[in-house]
Design a protein around this motif. Sequence first.
Motif, PDB file in Angstrom:
ATOM      1  N   LEU A  39      20.076  21.448 -10.330  1.00 49.17           N
ATOM      2  CA  LEU A  39      21.512  22.149 -10.229  1.00 49.17           C
ATOM      3  C   LEU A  39      21.051  23.720 -10.008  1.00 49.17           C
ATOM      4  O   LEU A  39      21.696  24.398  -9.424  1.00 49.17           O
ATOM      5  CB  LEU A  39      22.386  22.167 -11.289  1.00 49.17           C
ATOM      6  N   LEU A  40      20.247  24.034 -10.862  1.00 47.84           N
ATOM      7  CA  LEU A  40      19.813  25.640 -11.075  1.00 47.84           C
ATOM      8  C   LEU A  40      19.099  26.085  -9.681  1.00 47.84           C
ATOM      9  O   LEU A  40      19.578  26.949  -9.037  1.00 47.84           O
ATOM     10  CB  LEU A  40      18.749  25.972 -12.133  1.00 47.84           C
ATOM     11  N   PHE A  41      18.379  25.263  -9.306  1.00 47.60           N
ATOM     12  CA  PHE A  41      17.753  25.607  -7.972  1.00 47.60           C
ATOM     13  C   PHE A  41      18.338  25.399  -7.003  1.00 47.60           C
ATOM     14  O   PHE A  41      18.324  26.241  -5.618  1.00 47.60           O
ATOM     15  CB  PHE A  41      16.374  25.019  -7.881  1.00 47.60           C
ATOM     16  N   LEU A  42      19.344  24.554  -6.977  1.00 48.73           N
ATOM     17  CA  LEU A  42      20.344  24.247  -5.832  1.00 48.73           C
ATOM     18  C   LEU A  42      21.197  25.521  -5.347  1.00 48.73           C
ATOM     19  O   LEU A  42      21.779  25.788  -4.186  1.00 48.73           O
ATOM     20  CB  LEU A  42      21.287  23.222  -6.280  1.00 48.73           C
ATOM     21  N   ARG A  43      21.147  26.576  -6.319  1.00 44.66           N
ATOM     22  CA  ARG A  43      21.910  27.743  -6.102  1.00 44.66           C
ATOM     23  C   ARG A  43      21.408  28.672  -4.796  1.00 44.66           C
ATOM     24  O   ARG A  43      21.829  29.551  -4.699  1.00 44.66           O
ATOM     25  CB  ARG A  43      22.227  28.567  -7.537  1.00 44.66           C
ATOM     26  N   SER A  44      19.796  28.503  -5.018  1.00 43.93           N
ATOM     27  CA  SER A  44      19.326  29.470  -3.960  1.00 43.93           C
ATOM     28  C   SER A  44      18.147  28.807  -3.212  1.00 43.93           C
ATOM     29  O   SER A  44      17.447  29.303  -2.389  1.00 43.93           O
ATOM     30  CB  SER A  44      18.500  30.387  -5.011  1.00 43.93           C
ATOM     31  N   LEU A  45      18.009  27.415  -3.330  1.00 43.89           N
ATOM     32  CA  LEU A  45      17.254  26.717  -2.410  1.00 43.89           C
ATOM     33  C   LEU A  45      17.904  25.516  -1.571  1.00 43.89           C
ATOM     34  O   LEU A  45      19.165  25.019  -2.263  1.00 43.89           O
ATOM     35  CB  LEU A  45      16.029  25.961  -3.211  1.00 43.89           C
ATOM     36  N   PRO A  46      17.483  25.142  -0.434  1.00 45.99           N
ATOM     37  CA  PRO A  46      18.178  23.942   0.090  1.00 45.99           C
ATOM     38  C   PRO A  46      17.928  22.671  -0.727  1.00 45.99           C
ATOM     39  O   PRO A  46      16.999  22.740  -1.541  1.00 45.99           O
ATOM     40  CB  PRO A  46      17.231  23.895   1.436  1.00 45.99           C
ATOM     41  N   TYR A  47      18.720  21.728  -0.735  1.00 45.92           N
ATOM     42  CA  TYR A  47      18.736  20.474  -1.623  1.00 45.92           C
ATOM     43  C   TYR A  47      17.546  19.725  -1.909  1.00 45.92           C
ATOM     44  O   TYR A  47      16.896  19.474  -2.843  1.00 45.92           O
ATOM     45  CB  TYR A  47      19.938  19.582  -1.042  1.00 45.92           C
ATOM     46  N   LEU A  48      16.673  19.414  -0.651  1.00 45.59           N
ATOM     47  CA  LEU A  48      15.338  18.840  -0.779  1.00 45.59           C
ATOM     48  C   LEU A  48      14.169  19.751  -1.475  1.00 45.59           C
ATOM     49  O   LEU A  48      13.521  19.123  -2.462  1.00 45.59           O
ATOM     50  CB  LEU A  48      14.862  18.545   0.729  1.00 45.59           C
ATOM     51  N   ALA A  49      14.368  21.058  -1.439  1.00 43.65           N
ATOM     52  CA  ALA A  49      13.500  22.007  -2.069  1.00 43.65           C
ATOM     53  C   ALA A  49      13.642  22.026  -3.520  1.00 43.65           C
ATOM     54  O   ALA A  49      12.827  22.106  -4.462  1.00 43.65           O
ATOM     55  CB  ALA A  49      13.462  23.606  -1.564  1.00 43.65           C
ATOM     56  N   ALA A  50      14.976  21.998  -3.807  1.00 43.97           N
ATOM     57  CA  ALA A  50      15.667  22.219  -5.126  1.00 43.97           C
ATOM     58  C   ALA A  50      15.085  20.612  -5.922  1.00 43.97           C
ATOM     59  O   ALA A  50      14.590  20.731  -7.056  1.00 43.97           O
ATOM     60  CB  ALA A  50      16.934  22.216  -5.398  1.00 43.97           C
ATOM     61  N   HIS A  51      15.185  19.509  -5.135  1.00 44.83           N
ATOM     62  CA  HIS A  51      14.808  18.372  -5.526  1.00 44.83           C
ATOM     63  C   HIS A  51      13.308  18.158  -6.080  1.00 44.83           C
ATOM     64  O   HIS A  51      13.093  17.759  -7.035  1.00 44.83           O
ATOM     65  CB  HIS A  51      15.196  17.112  -4.498  1.00 44.83           C
ATOM     66  N   ILE A  52      12.543  18.748  -4.984  1.00 50.05           N
ATOM     67  CA  ILE A  52      11.044  18.597  -5.110  1.00 50.05           C
ATOM     68  C   ILE A  52      10.326  19.369  -6.437  1.00 50.05           C
ATOM     69  O   ILE A  52       9.800  18.817  -7.186  1.00 50.05           O
ATOM     70  CB  ILE A  52      10.224  18.928  -3.713  1.00 50.05           C
ATOM     71  N   LEU A  53      10.994  20.739  -6.462  1.00 51.54           N
ATOM     72  CA  LEU A  53      10.561  21.569  -7.436  1.00 51.54           C
ATOM     73  C   LEU A  53      11.048  21.049  -8.823  1.00 51.54           C
ATOM     74  O   LEU A  53      10.344  21.064  -9.843  1.00 51.54           O
ATOM     75  CB  LEU A  53      11.213  22.849  -7.258  1.00 51.54           C
ATOM     76  N   ALA A  54      12.350  20.580  -9.070  1.00 55.45           N
ATOM     77  CA  ALA A  54      12.918  19.981 -10.269  1.00 55.45           C
ATOM     78  C   ALA A  54      12.291  18.742 -10.566  1.00 55.45           C
ATOM     79  O   ALA A  54      11.816  18.552 -11.836  1.00 55.45           O
ATOM     80  CB  ALA A  54      14.400  19.869 -10.088  1.00 55.45           C
ATOM     81  N   PHE A  55      11.828  18.028  -9.563  1.00 57.38           N
ATOM     82  CA  PHE A  55      10.937  16.750  -9.901  1.00 57.38           C
ATOM     83  C   PHE A  55       9.879  16.966 -10.455  1.00 57.38           C
ATOM     84  O   PHE A  55       9.141  16.472 -11.446  1.00 57.38           O
ATOM     85  CB  PHE A  55      11.068  16.068  -8.674  1.00 57.38           C
ATOM     86  N   PHE A  56       8.795  17.805  -9.850  1.00 54.80           N
ATOM     87  CA  PHE A  56       7.735  18.142 -10.145  1.00 54.80           C
ATOM     88  C   PHE A  56       7.650  18.791 -11.614  1.00 54.80           C
ATOM     89  O   PHE A  56       6.741  18.524 -12.621  1.00 54.80           O
ATOM     90  CB  PHE A  56       7.047  19.151  -9.303  1.00 54.80           C
ATOM     91  N   LEU A  57       8.429  19.928 -11.990  1.00 58.80           N
ATOM     92  CA  LEU A  57       8.668  20.520 -13.097  1.00 58.80           C
ATOM     93  C   LEU A  57       9.029  19.379 -14.529  1.00 58.80           C
ATOM     94  O   LEU A  57       8.288  19.317 -15.634  1.00 58.80           O
ATOM     95  CB  LEU A  57       9.477  21.386 -13.430  1.00 58.80           C
ATOM     96  N   SER A  58       9.889  18.413 -13.953  1.00 59.86           N
ATOM     97  CA  SER A  58      10.226  17.533 -15.270  1.00 59.86           C
ATOM     98  C   SER A  58       9.379  16.506 -15.276  1.00 59.86           C
ATOM     99  O   SER A  58       9.095  15.762 -16.450  1.00 59.86           O
ATOM    100  CB  SER A  58      11.515  17.219 -14.750  1.00 59.86           C
ATOM    101  N   MET A  59       8.653  16.028 -14.187  1.00 53.42           N
ATOM    102  CA  MET A  59       7.438  15.133 -14.158  1.00 53.42           C
ATOM    103  C   MET A  59       6.295  15.719 -15.434  1.00 53.42           C
ATOM    104  O   MET A  59       5.678  14.869 -16.000  1.00 53.42           O
ATOM    105  CB  MET A  59       6.747  15.194 -12.917  1.00 53.42           C
ATOM    106  N   ILE A  60       5.863  16.995 -15.672  1.00 52.15           N
ATOM    107  CA  ILE A  60       5.081  17.564 -16.357  1.00 52.15           C
ATOM    108  C   ILE A  60       5.624  17.332 -17.921  1.00 52.15           C
ATOM    109  O   ILE A  60       4.895  16.881 -18.646  1.00 52.15           O
ATOM    110  CB  ILE A  60       4.681  18.931 -16.200  1.00 52.15           C
ATOM    111  N   GLY A  61       6.930  17.521 -18.204  1.00 55.00           N
ATOM    112  CA  GLY A  61       7.286  17.323 -19.444  1.00 55.00           C
ATOM    113  C   GLY A  61       7.616  15.794 -19.618  1.00 55.00           C
ATOM    114  O   GLY A  61       7.272  15.202 -20.926  1.00 55.00           O
TER     115      GLY A  61
END
Length: 157
Positions: A39-61
Amino acid sequence: MPNATLPTATGPARPISGQIITFAVVGVVNTATYYGLYLLFLRSLPYLAAHILAFFLSMIGSFFLNAKFTYRTRPTWRKFLLFPLTNATNFVITTVGVYVIVDVLHAGSRFAPLMASAAAIPVTFVVSRWVMLQRPEGAPGTGRRAAAVPRSNDPVA
């Protein structure tokens, strides 16, 4: 299903039901983290880019939470580098699902990732369990000769 116990890399046998429950709790935390980032990234990125970036960061956690709480195993570079493979199926299913929900079904991008992720959860558990609990080549109990532990088994943290 009987409550089978499974050995962990750092301690006594643990019931698989405990692993499944903890995996589910970690999954809820991970999903909340992912969705918040999405949701944070969706404010400034297209939905697929927001999905990919959020997915990658949450995978590390997710890697560190699962190592510590679900499988009670030491995080190593080898496991860290293999862990993304555990989410490859999850990534493909959720990405295709998000695309289908948004662009084919026109259902909107806000809740698409939550709906798309449900089908990937069981596969992710099975594969992540295999990665996190596998013994390195030459470790006791593998039936192979002892060998020097490769540098990739050094702890991550």
